[in-house]
Design a protein around this motif. Sequence first.
Motif, PDB file in Angstrom:
ATOM      1  N   LYS A  49      79.780  13.348  -1.476  1.00 31.95           N
ATOM      2  CA  LYS A  49      80.255  12.792  -2.750  1.00 31.95           C
ATOM      3  C   LYS A  49      81.027  13.868  -3.519  1.00 31.95           C
ATOM      4  N   ASP A  58      67.682  11.674  -8.637  1.00 25.40           N
ATOM      5  CA  ASP A  58      68.710  11.359  -7.651  1.00 25.40           C
ATOM      6  C   ASP A  58      70.054  11.595  -8.350  1.00 25.40           C
ATOM      7  N   GLY A  87      72.441  10.520   2.222  1.00 17.75           N
ATOM      8  CA  GLY A  87      71.739  10.767   0.966  1.00 17.75           C
ATOM      9  C   GLY A  87      70.377  10.091   0.905  1.00 17.75           C
ATOM     10  N   SER A 124      75.600  11.215  -7.074  1.00 16.59           N
ATOM     11  CA  SER A 124      77.022  11.104  -7.417  1.00 16.59           C
ATOM     12  C   SER A 124      77.346  11.730  -8.779  1.00 16.59           C
TER      13      SER A 124
HETATM   14  C1  LIG Z   1      75.382   7.422  -2.423  1.00 16.71           C
HETATM   15  C2  LIG Z   1      74.103   7.345  -3.120  1.00 16.71           C
HETATM   16  C3  LIG Z   1      72.877   7.427  -2.418  1.00 16.71           C
HETATM   17  C4  LIG Z   1      72.780   7.604  -0.927  1.00 16.71           C
HETATM   18  O1  LIG Z   1      73.464   6.694  -0.179  1.00 16.71           O
HETATM   19  P1  LIG Z   1      73.708   6.998   1.374  1.00 16.71           P
HETATM   20  O2  LIG Z   1      74.494   5.796   1.805  1.00 16.71           O
HETATM   21  O3  LIG Z   1      72.414   7.123   2.037  1.00 16.71           O
HETATM   22  O4  LIG Z   1      74.492   8.269   1.452  1.00 16.71           O
HETATM   23  C5  LIG Z   1      71.710   7.432  -3.152  1.00 16.71           C
HETATM   24  N1  LIG Z   1      71.723   7.357  -4.488  1.00 16.71           N
HETATM   25  C6  LIG Z   1      72.874   7.281  -5.204  1.00 16.71           C
HETATM   26  C7  LIG Z   1      72.805   7.235  -6.691  1.00 16.71           C
HETATM   27  C8  LIG Z   1      74.089   7.270  -4.533  1.00 16.71           C
HETATM   28  O5  LIG Z   1      75.230   7.208  -5.235  1.00 16.71           O
END
Ligand SMILES: *Cc1c(COP(=O)(O)O)cnc(C)c1O
Length: 383
Positions: A208, A182, A72, A185
């Motif tokens: 997710k 972003d 992500g 989730s």
């Molecule tokens: C999971 C997440 C990410 C990305 O995390 P990665 O470990 O790179 O997959 C970015 N922003 C939010 C809000 C997340 O929950």
Amino acid sequence: MKITRNILLNPGPATTSDSVKLAQVVPDICPREAEFGSMVDWIQTQLVTFASCDNVTTGDEHNVCVLMGGSGTAAVESVISSVIAPNSALLVVNNGAYATRIIKIAKIYNIPVVEFESPHNSAIDYNKLEQCIITAKKELHSDGIHLSHLAAIHHETTSGILNDSHCLGSLCNAHGIEFILDAMSSYGAMSIDMNKDGIHYLVSSSNKNIQGMAGVGIIICNRQSLETTKDIPKRNLYLNLYEQYEYFLNTKQFRFTPPVQTLYALKQAVDETLAEGIENRYARYQESYRTMRKGMEEMGFCVLVDEKNSSGFITTFFDPQDMKYNFDTMHDFFMKKGFTIYPGKVSKANTFRIANIGQINKDDMLVFLNAMKEYLIEYQIKI
Ligand SMILES: *Cc1c(COP(=O)(O)O)cnc(C)c1O
């Protein structure tokens, strides 16, 4: 094949169905084959529909999905590094670790960034944010810089707080700035309408709430906005968003080797999301959440974010005050029972988090609550 079912209560990657896991077992294929390109094209089209009311059958699409190999964060970095023109600036609404990460990315690329700090456990003050936008615009303007984008986290996974994308989008619209969300989730388990909320770039990932395997970043872009980024000087190669979009548009291929098997799993995960429906998935997650939160509160656990501002996807609990409490011991106790739990990530308090995303339901939560009771008794922990 029998696959052991582990229940991931960590905030992603999430528990997947066996059918998603098994979808990865396919004959070897070169991802430059037309057959593979068509599958990816289909995935991208469906992913757009989970974030807007775009009509895919009539081709009335305002938004377009760009997939990028990576986690992500790669997808977030792709957007931040690709869509902000020289002499333009980014404002970041910060109420948790993931927003701090966006600021870090912007700084690495020397993108001027203004931070709007907001408490990690209560709603954003939108009046204050508007004042911040107005002041930042004026100050930047005197330096010849244009405030062009605002970035925020939809569901701040570090605390479980849900920010209001509609309020954020309206502010952006009123002040003529583009909105990067972003939605890592939240996307996949709650209805989001990019057109209505004025979201120009929405970022998520395969692992997710879409309930696929880790390895693909999902970026849904307002097509018109994306087109305007064509001539921005490239700050990187692999992560450049416009190039990734244009190359796929022209060739139905990724520029670089994609995670082939992860994409087969994503195809299956999208099928399962379509079959369940976003609304039903939301209802399933909320039922797990209410069961879990109620059970935990009955045992005496305290929650960081009040009901009103909670996403219902991830809940942050304060650690028990008891000296005998130790997170690692609790983690290992649950691990033996097939549950993975994860420590907190908010800076100012000792916490742990329980997520209820992925292919799990209320019954799993009831088993979890029983295990928590056993843990508290076995280790004689008072809350
Ligand atoms: C999971 C997440 C990410 C990305 O995390 P990665 O470990 O790179 O997959 C970015 N922003 C939010 C809000 C997340 O929950």
